[in-house]
Design an enzyme around this catalytic site. Structure first.
Site, PDB file in Angstrom:
ATOM      1  CE  LYS A  22      -1.655   1.575   4.088  1.00 38.53           C
ATOM      2  NZ  LYS A  22      -1.381   3.050   4.270  1.00 38.53           N
ATOM      3  CG  ASN A  23       2.416   2.335   3.470  1.00 37.21           C
ATOM      4  OD1 ASN A  23       1.162   3.064   3.166  1.00 37.21           O
ATOM      5  ND2 ASN A  23       2.775   2.248   4.818  1.00 37.21           N
ATOM      6  CB  CYS A 116      -3.718   5.919  11.061  1.00 38.08           C
ATOM      7  SG  CYS A 116      -4.250   4.297   9.847  1.00 38.08           S
ATOM      8  NE  ARG A 121      -0.044  10.027  10.502  1.00 39.85           N
ATOM      9  CZ  ARG A 121      -0.192   9.072   9.673  1.00 39.85           C
ATOM     10  NH1 ARG A 121      -1.478   8.677   9.711  1.00 39.85           N
ATOM     11  NH2 ARG A 121       0.610   8.606   8.795  1.00 39.85           N
ATOM     12  CG  ASP A 307       2.947   1.165   9.575  1.00 43.02           C
ATOM     13  OD1 ASP A 307       3.219   1.449   8.465  1.00 43.02           O
ATOM     14  OD2 ASP A 307       2.773   1.920  10.519  1.00 43.02           O
ATOM     15  NE  ARG A 399      -6.869   4.526   4.912  1.00 49.40           N
ATOM     16  CZ  ARG A 399      -6.027   4.955   5.580  1.00 49.40           C
ATOM     17  NH1 ARG A 399      -6.147   5.151   7.066  1.00 49.40           N
ATOM     18  NH2 ARG A 399      -5.077   5.540   5.027  1.00 49.40           N
TER      19      ARG A 399
HETATM   20  C1  EPZ Z   1       4.136   6.747   6.229  1.00 48.85           C
HETATM   21  O1  EPZ Z   1       3.335   7.863   6.985  1.00 48.85           O
HETATM   22  C2  EPZ Z   1       3.287   5.259   6.380  1.00 48.85           C
HETATM   23  N1  EPZ Z   1       2.163   5.872   5.431  1.00 48.85           N
HETATM   24  C3  EPZ Z   1       2.732   4.850   7.565  1.00 48.85           C
HETATM   25  O2  EPZ Z   1       1.979   3.770   7.218  1.00 48.85           O
HETATM   26  C4  EPZ Z   1       4.120   4.752   8.555  1.00 48.85           C
HETATM   27  O3  EPZ Z   1       3.603   4.234   9.860  1.00 48.85           O
HETATM   28  C5  EPZ Z   1       5.094   5.923   8.459  1.00 48.85           C
HETATM   29  O4  EPZ Z   1       5.148   6.292   7.179  1.00 48.85           O
HETATM   30  C6  EPZ Z   1       6.193   5.722   9.209  1.00 48.85           C
HETATM   31  O5  EPZ Z   1       6.842   4.504   8.790  1.00 48.85           O
HETATM   32  C7  EPZ Z   1       2.195   5.805   4.044  1.00 48.85           C
HETATM   33  O6  EPZ Z   1       3.293   5.837   3.446  1.00 48.85           O
HETATM   34  C8  EPZ Z   1       0.931   6.352   3.159  1.00 48.85           C
HETATM   35  P1  EPZ Z   1       6.279  10.208   8.582  1.00 48.85           P
HETATM   36  P2  EPZ Z   1       4.005   9.229   7.117  1.00 48.85           P
HETATM   37  O7  EPZ Z   1       5.951  11.404   7.932  1.00 48.85           O
HETATM   38  O8  EPZ Z   1       4.710   9.538   5.882  1.00 48.85           O
HETATM   39  C9  EPZ Z   1       5.980  13.133  12.177  1.00 48.85           C
HETATM   40  C10 EPZ Z   1       0.097   2.591   7.568  1.00 48.85           C
HETATM   41  O9  EPZ Z   1      -0.355   1.785   8.544  1.00 48.85           O
HETATM   42  N2  EPZ Z   1       5.884  14.084  10.813  1.00 48.85           N
HETATM   43  O10 EPZ Z   1       7.476   9.234   8.543  1.00 48.85           O
HETATM   44  O11 EPZ Z   1       2.809  10.153   7.440  1.00 48.85           O
HETATM   45  C11 EPZ Z   1       4.937  12.322  12.245  1.00 48.85           C
HETATM   46  O12 EPZ Z   1       4.087  12.961  13.149  1.00 48.85           O
HETATM   47  C12 EPZ Z   1       0.666   3.955   7.844  1.00 48.85           C
HETATM   48  O13 EPZ Z   1       0.239   1.999   6.644  1.00 48.85           O
HETATM   49  C13 EPZ Z   1       5.761  15.439  11.382  1.00 48.85           C
HETATM   50  O14 EPZ Z   1       6.271  15.907  12.501  1.00 48.85           O
HETATM   51  O15 EPZ Z   1       4.933   8.952   8.422  1.00 48.85           O
HETATM   52  C14 EPZ Z   1       5.536  10.963  12.879  1.00 48.85           C
HETATM   53  O16 EPZ Z   1       5.667  11.329  14.163  1.00 48.85           O
HETATM   54  C15 EPZ Z   1       0.319   4.679   9.195  1.00 48.85           C
HETATM   55  N3  EPZ Z   1       5.756  16.719  10.417  1.00 48.85           N
HETATM   56  C16 EPZ Z   1       6.741  10.908  12.376  1.00 48.85           C
HETATM   57  O17 EPZ Z   1       6.979  12.341  11.850  1.00 48.85           O
HETATM   58  C17 EPZ Z   1       5.784  16.209   9.149  1.00 48.85           C
HETATM   59  O18 EPZ Z   1       5.553  17.012   8.331  1.00 48.85           O
HETATM   60  C18 EPZ Z   1       7.083  10.117  11.058  1.00 48.85           C
HETATM   61  O19 EPZ Z   1       5.896  10.268  10.097  1.00 48.85           O
HETATM   62  C19 EPZ Z   1       5.553  14.725   8.636  1.00 48.85           C
HETATM   63  C20 EPZ Z   1       5.667  13.739   9.750  1.00 48.85           C
END
Ligand code: EPZ
Length: 421
Positions: A22-23, A116, A121, A307, A399
């Site tokens: 998915k990702n 989610c 986020r 995840d 999803r």
């Molecule tokens: C991706 O989300 C995945 N989703 C998530 O999978 C996964 O858990 C996550 O990466 C971490 O591996 C998709 O790829 C669609 P991040 P993403 O930006 O990109 C903070 C699932 O179950 N952050 O790496 O949103 C954030 O709050 C989903 O398949 C900021 O502070 O994750 C988090 O604490 C859930 N500011 C950390 O970084 C930002 O602008 C990591 O988030 C962006 C993120």
């Protein structure tokens, strides 16, 4: 709304095919906005998030054809457009379509993405990347808008405060067609980012450093559509294997190598499971009550994946001992805990830390999935529980998992989908 009825207690035996991640398919479909001509993606998963991504592309004017697990996209006729809030709010991955539209058209506006509820986020890193790539970005209650102010051939370099997966992907998409050299430091290293880079490089991009913390992108004038096979879904595969951990039996996932689940292997073996690897297959066999994992602490790839934390917790709830969980990625990764406790689990939570005291038996309960992986964890716990579980919030599970009831029924589980009463 739909719910799953799970009658637990059957050990699970058999093989589960693992399809595209998915990702990975979500950023790939967003990146199809950057290439001229037709792109074809093979091994695609059939998920509601993919349906949402296709709806976004079609709304923007792209031609999208699906045939089995093949998705063919041509975005030549896409004109700049704002993505409706309805779709932006359905998933976090929608922000990648905003990044791709900015890269192609130089301006756009978007509402905030959904996804989610794992914590706040924020999207500050995405906006930071846009600004580093020459955009002026403004934010209001409806979301944000961005306009490219600078598009000159120069060397630029920026460092991400957090190795954010999505911000790294938007950084790649915003720089592949921007003149000059862009260096992204502290980039995320997830395999799904490597898949995006592989697709773009095949289409003519010049990206180096995949899998490392520093990416270097040499902007090119155009990209040409190609055929690409999506890498397998390591999180779905880990979820299916862990079902044998809660329900017992022996489950084999096909179409994935252990290399994509490297961080999950040592704790599985520590718990006493027999984990066997073959080319393109991984098998997990439960031999008696699992031992505790002692401590599982998540971190960005190649660390233990956030995840899979909820699904590991479902197994730990049955272990002969105590497991400490720490999620260092999201603030609210434990939404499944109250329902696990209703089934007899004993879990102490303090902030991003949870202590799970394993029990020999859990019991069926009324549970509600509040996010994708929490829903999967509750389903795994129910498969091993005594009695019947009613699990609502199935739309969250759909999803990220294809017809999850069929998958587990094929292994000998009893899972029925019905309209909620
Ligand atoms: C991706 O989300 C995945 N989703 C998530 O999978 C996964 O858990 C996550 O990466 C971490 O591996 C998709 O790829 C669609 P991040 P993403 O930006 O990109 C903070 C699932 O179950 N952050 O790496 O949103 C954030 O709050 C989903 O398949 C900021 O502070 O994750 C988090 O604490 C859930 N500011 C950390 O970084 C930002 O602008 C990591 O988030 C962006 C993120």
């Amino acid at each position: 709304m739909e719910e799953l009825i799970i009658r637990g207690g059957n050990p699970l035996y058999g093989e589960v095919p693992v399809y595209g991640a998915k990702n990975s398919i979500l950023p790939l479909l967003a990146a199809s906005l950057l290439v001229k001509g037709e792109s074809t993606f093979e091994n695609c998963p059939r998920l509601s998030d993919v349906d949402t991504a296709i709806a976004i592309l079609r709304f923007l004017g792209a031609k999208v054809e699906t045939e089995g697990r093949k998705i063919t996209v041509c975005t030549d006729d896409v004109t700049a457009a704002d993505i409706p809030c309805l779709w932006m709010r359905k998933m976090r991955g929608s922000i990648l379509f905003f990044g791709a539209l900015l890269s192609r058209f130089g301006e756009g506006k978007s509402s905030r993405p959904g996804g989610c509820p794992l914590g706040e986020r924020p999207v500050d890193l995405h906006l930071f990347v846009m600004e580093q790539m020459g955009f002026s970005v403004s934010e209001d209650d409806n979301g944000f808008s961005a306009k490219r102010e600078e598009y000159c051939n120069k060397k630029r370099k920026f460092r991400l405060r957090i190795p954010s997966v999505g911000a790294t992907e938007n950084g790649i998409m915003l720089s592949v067609l921007t003149p000059g050299e862009t260096k992204i430091e502290n980039a995320a290293r997830e395999p799904e980012i490597g898949d995006l880079i592989a697709f773009l490089n095949k289409a003519g991009a010049k990206i180096t450093g995949a899998g490392s913390k520093t990416l270097k992108i040499e902007g090119v004038s155009s990209l040409k559509g190609i055929c690409h096979t999506v890498i397998p879904d390591r999180i779905a595969a880990g979820t299916y294997l862990l079902a044998a951990g809660t329900a017992g039996g022996s489950v084999t996932v096909k179409g994935i190598d252990e290399s994509l689940l490297r961080a999950a292997m040592p704790p599985l073996r520590e718990a006493g499971f027999l984990v066997e690897s073959f080319p393109g297959e991984i098998r997990l066999t439960r031999k008696g009550r699992p031992l505790p994992f002692s401590k599982l602490s998540t971190s960005p790839y190649p660390g233990f994946p956030t995840d899979l934390l909820p699904q590991f917790m479902a197994v730990a709830a049955y272990a002969h001992g105590t497991t400490l969980f720490v999620d260092n990625v999201f603030e609210n990764r434990f939404s499944h805990v109250p329902d696990l406790e209703k089934g007899g689990a004993e879990i102490d939570v303090a902030g991003n830390v949870a202590l799970v005291y394993g029990k020999e038996k859990l019991f069926g309960m009324h549970a509600q999935a509040k996010d994708l992986r929490a829903g999967a964890a509750l389903l795994l716990a129910a498969l091993g529980a005594q009695g019947e579980t009613v699990l609502t919030g199935v739309e969250h599970i759909d999803r990220g998992y294809e017809k999850i009831e069929d998958t587990f029924c094929a292994l000998g589980g009893e899972v029925l989908r019905r309209e909620s009463e």
